[in-house]
Write an enzyme that holds these catalytic residues in place. Structure first.
Site, PDB file in Angstrom:
ATOM      1  CB  SER B 108      -0.895   0.033   1.237  1.00 48.47           C
ATOM      2  OG  SER B 108      -1.771  -1.056   1.222  1.00 48.47           O
ATOM      3  CG  ASN B 109       3.544   2.370   3.211  1.00 48.08           C
ATOM      4  OD1 ASN B 109       3.510   3.538   3.587  1.00 48.08           O
ATOM      5  ND2 ASN B 109       3.161   1.372   3.959  1.00 48.08           N
ATOM      6  CE  LYS B 234       1.506  -5.024   6.046  1.00 45.67           C
ATOM      7  NZ  LYS B 234       2.021  -3.991   5.128  1.00 45.67           N
TER       8      LYS B 234
END
Lengths: 377, 377, 377, 377
Positions: B108-109, B234
């Site tokens: 996402s980053n 995760k």
């Protein structure tokens, strides 16, 4: 036969000759300049743009008028899940002959999120070709072009235009919504950047359910409507109060800017509020149910426009009941309905589940009344 | 210099030579068969697969071990928004030298949703090359591969592998979630199909905020963990109770199947619950804050593992406070922090807003304490 | 025997004699002035306040210390659904004897939303009396006092105090949240007004799931912590990163204001993150699982505090697995577990469904491992 | 003058004499039996039930007919926040004289969640008395009776009846919704139990925004409509497709059961979709905007019914624009509008924020066009 495999040129042939001679309105940003070189990601646009921009035939204008539009389903071959272009073409022609005003590829019903850039173009090009070859070259095609980044949205708009699309239907981006500037500033900038760069006019798509709950207010929609390359909105939020506000203010907009500026088109996103949207000032529908029952959807609206309100209400009730099945079943249920009643449809791309025989029977029954009406028209 | 424009071959060179000789475990589906021909959508995989499958050098194994992993940010050139491969490489090497265990591209980053297929491969390939050339050829790369369709997810896994990735991080599909089969049947089928076909092992990504609220329970995660090609999870849901259940049951799984089967890796998705996840049986973090303060993230965990709990708690508090800034700012805030403290970072792709000078100052201050700690290590 | 029927005075006797001599700190608002006259809505407070305020015995202080607190379930008679005060008393004493630090009436587990004002007081008074008569007169009682209006919340605080409660657990109001002032200004004002007027100190309850998603950030919680009559927070959001920030900053608060000011108590809202919250600086739990397995919850924390971390981790795993059953089953599942393993429990008030025999068996099995552990302690 | 302080008898006088001679239809459950004794929690019902059940005057029937209903706002005295019964009475008479069909107390606009049981009765009784004394004794009053427990909902229905209410508007319970039985079984049981025991007929209230997103489908609503004591539905979900399905099927229900069974009344919950709901088969509105502009709301519908569709559409647009202000402002904005345009209104109970002078000016302007229209009628 699906020519979308690793061979760009055969598919490329579908996209040539549809839309030419584009002079972008507004400023061309570096992004647009970059795009004109072509994105290797799309062989179709590669092969097209390197040859066509200079030698451009005239651009056929297909106006966006009130009526019934269908967000067409996308069809896949059993087993491989490859695009079934024969059925895609067949379906488009069936809907055109039923009398719809226009088609929309890559809507939610069209499993846009399951298609690659080139597959999207192939769907649109196949549809354009089928319409042209059946006498419907005047019928406009709306292409779903929403994406999370401004650049990819503009890319989809260009690719859609190259493949024969006339209008782009654009959802707001939502992935990073918590980081957006307040008062919808980011959303406004996004739509302005896309509208500035797109070769085809934009239709705003308000569908909170598809974008993590983001709901564009009538204020935002009307602010965007002032842009000359934003020409309509599809409201899938079912809020006919908002539709009423947008339609009313949009009507006044046209007198404000330019008397010849076509009305901002306000479309309802579901068949179960067709006449409700008309009495509220709407201009028609862009609704998935018309994949199954285009004539019923059209006739409901026609009767209302002719002043035969009681008859239109009777038909609306059958349509709303059938739409309930479509709403619950989504792509899965509507494809099952198409398959059982019209003999084609297949299933959605994985991970969409395949209905069991019992479930397929339920979907079939859920559409029975509507299909009987459709067959009678 | 970003060679991702319309010329496939230069970029293609980055992807050759990383991973070879793949014998897919499990059954090869027609989809996989189709994929081996190559998808015209990705010139990189086109150029690669036509030459490499037969003449395959050995595949370097990079085990997935406990530690600190970083979902790397993606960097773009000012103005064009093209990939800034120089900064991407520089950033990867800085993190490797700080001592992280591995990197993850397209998290996402990493603005995955803003990248095309070929851009994603370029990011991963650039990262792989930079690591190899700096003495970190043993460092594993996790690649974000989630998509809405099973076939495109498998496609991303193959492309990730070709570009030098070792593991695939996969979100569940969510667009048509209301149509999925109950009891997560559809989700399980999806992950099984992807794990069967992917050349690289799968890490499940549970992040309800990114997928319309879909939250995979410990039951589902543990059922998926039984697949030999699903090797970790995760957890960005912050629920250390769930993490505790998953870690405990996963430990028992390894004794159940095969004593040499490596533990199912359970990673916490945010640095602000590092030691909390360790005491609950977790194996480390895959957290965005490490883009700014990798040493502080690593040291917090090291101190805890060495039994210096009070020291680790003291450091965890500084890390948690810095993580609060990162959580609020997301890509926008963290890039501003990087830019002001480390001299590089730039901004996110449009529509992500650019911070004003005042906002940039706020983000800078929000990371001050953490950066002072980082510089002291 | 449940004396809550139409006869105020018998029930009133339970509430006299517990807490007296209240000097409200801060300003007394007109609302508080009005309240001191008594609300006809609560015969219990009516009968109490007209006689007791002037002739006030001393107020017994029961400090709020770190430990295991239980939000007690509420018990009803079969058929009538009237309060089963015998079981309420029995349950409270069982938990006290197991070694818990305190009890909380009218939490979510306590079906607060199913109780009238006088029933709530009866539950608290019954609990106080049972504890006093069993040698636990020093054990504090926390009372759930949240409501949608500031005045009713203050009312609940007074009534809770009159019935023997020592602390008030307060959710933020949420019904009209969209109309609240930005930056949580309205929420801060609410908590300040309540804390100013309440005779018992306030514990903030952060439970987004119960209040339409409203999640109080660590910033808000810490701002509220500065009020001298706000003494703690229960975090049911499971976010141990936030817990870490709150615990760290709260610790510094005490040095800032007054060295003798007791630490702001930070409690985790579920047993499945007990030791995770401790390593993050938390002070214990206020968790529904302790209704079934108080000793297991206590011992998990004790082992950790004694430095026997590995043993605490082993026990935490059993507790987390049992908590998963409690989380899924809520009031319905936990009552079924209590009934099948401890011989009492009954069912929740309508509309809560009654488990079928098969469902009851499932809930029983889901708690088996935990109960075996509990019985061994 | 607000007699709701600790003196039951003066307030009790308002509730006597309105509705008598109740023979509950369906089975009387133990809960109902318990209720007939009276709940000490409500002195009003105490004082009433002990004297009235046997010596019961006749029950005046006030039919529920199509038209415009207003969920009246509740008014409070400045400073004390006590009920301002003078204004409550004044407001009710103003609306009655404007020509509305009925009033609803304790709706969302009526700040039901801010009122105690006895206050709710006082509001309803005050309203009944004011209507009777002004020549509107035939006007029906709907009372909001939703609660989280079945028993308290039944309690509210009885208290509403005793205070002069004719119908009960009931939201589904939602606090423990995740524990409810699937297929809405729990919801159906709840409404059946309430309908069996309530002395006044039930109107279902579908308002997902107020109940954590719970949305009753047309299937559920129609199943409930079969109960003889469930006589209508208020749809605040804005979904005129659902309204169309419900109205159509409800019409068929009446022929099915009993030719004299009055139509199941389908009311739209907002004025901005008045004529949209009429064309879809709805019977009118129960809408907050009518607190400010009752004549405009009535006239919009009247014009439509008279076949003057274009005129009704013109008026609908002004109403929808004014409703946008009401929707954004809620209780806060509408009270500000009332105060500035009609000279009364005050503010909502804490924690509702008080508008600043600038904000009050904005709310005033937001209603200007609508109020000008209202004054012209």
């Amino acid at each position: 036969m699906s020519p979308h495999n690793d061979a760009p040129s055969p598919t490329g042939s579908f996209t040539t000759g549809f839309n030419r001679s584009f002079r972008p309105s507004g400023s061309e940003t570096l992004m647009t300049g970059h795009l004109s070189v072509g994105e290797p990601h799309s062989p179709l646009s590669c092969s097209y743009s390197s040859t066509s921009l200079d030698s451009a035939p005239f651009h056929m204008a297909r106006p966006l008028v009130p009526g019934v539009y269908v967000p067409t389903m996308c069809f896949f071959e059993e087993g491989t899940e490859d695009l079934d272009t024969v059925t895609i073409a067949h379906h488009a022609v069936r809907l055109a002959r039923a009398g719809v005003t226009g088609l929309a590829t890559q809507g939610s019903n069209g499993e846009a999120v399951h298609l690659t850039h080139s597959e999207r173009q192939l769907v649109t090009a196949t549809t354009r070709k089928a319409l042209n070859e059946s006498g419907f070259s005047h019928m406009p095609i709306i292409v779903g072009c929403g994406s999370q980044s401004t650049r990819e949205t503009i890319q989809y708009c260009r690719e859609g235009w190259e493949a024969g699309g006339d209008y782009a239907l654009v959802l707001p981006p939502s992935y990073y919504a918590p980081l957006f500037a307040p008062s919808s500033e980011t959303i406004i900038e996004f739509f302005h950047a896309v509208a500035d760069a797109s070769p085809i006019p934009i239709i705003i798509y308000n569908y909170p359910g598809a974008v993590n709950g983001m709901d564009l207010s009538s204020d935002i929609i009307l602010q965007l409507a002032e842009h000359s390359n934003i020409v309509g909105v599809k409201l899938t939020c079912g809020n006919t109060g908002k539709l009423n506000r947008v339609a009313a203010a949009a009507r006044k907009l046209s007198k404000k800017h330019d008397p010849d500026h076509p009305e901002f088109l306000v479309l309802a996103g579901s068949a179960d509020f067709s006449i409700q949207s008309l009495v509220a000032g709407g201009h028609g529908i862009l609704a998935g149910l018309a994949n199954i029952a285009p004539k019923a959807c059209i006739q409901t609206i026609e009767l209302y426009k002719q002043g035969k309100v009681a008859e239109s209400q009777t038909m609306q009730e059958v349509v709303s009941q059938g739409d309930w099945t479509a709403i619950q079943g989504g792509v899965v249920g509507v494809k099952a309905g198409l398959q059982s009643w019209m003999g084609y449809g297949g299933v959605g791309r994985s991970p969409l589940p395949r209905p069991s025989p019992d479930q397929a029977r339920e979907w079939k029954e859920g559409f029975r009344e509507l299909v009987m009406l459709e067959k009678s028209l």
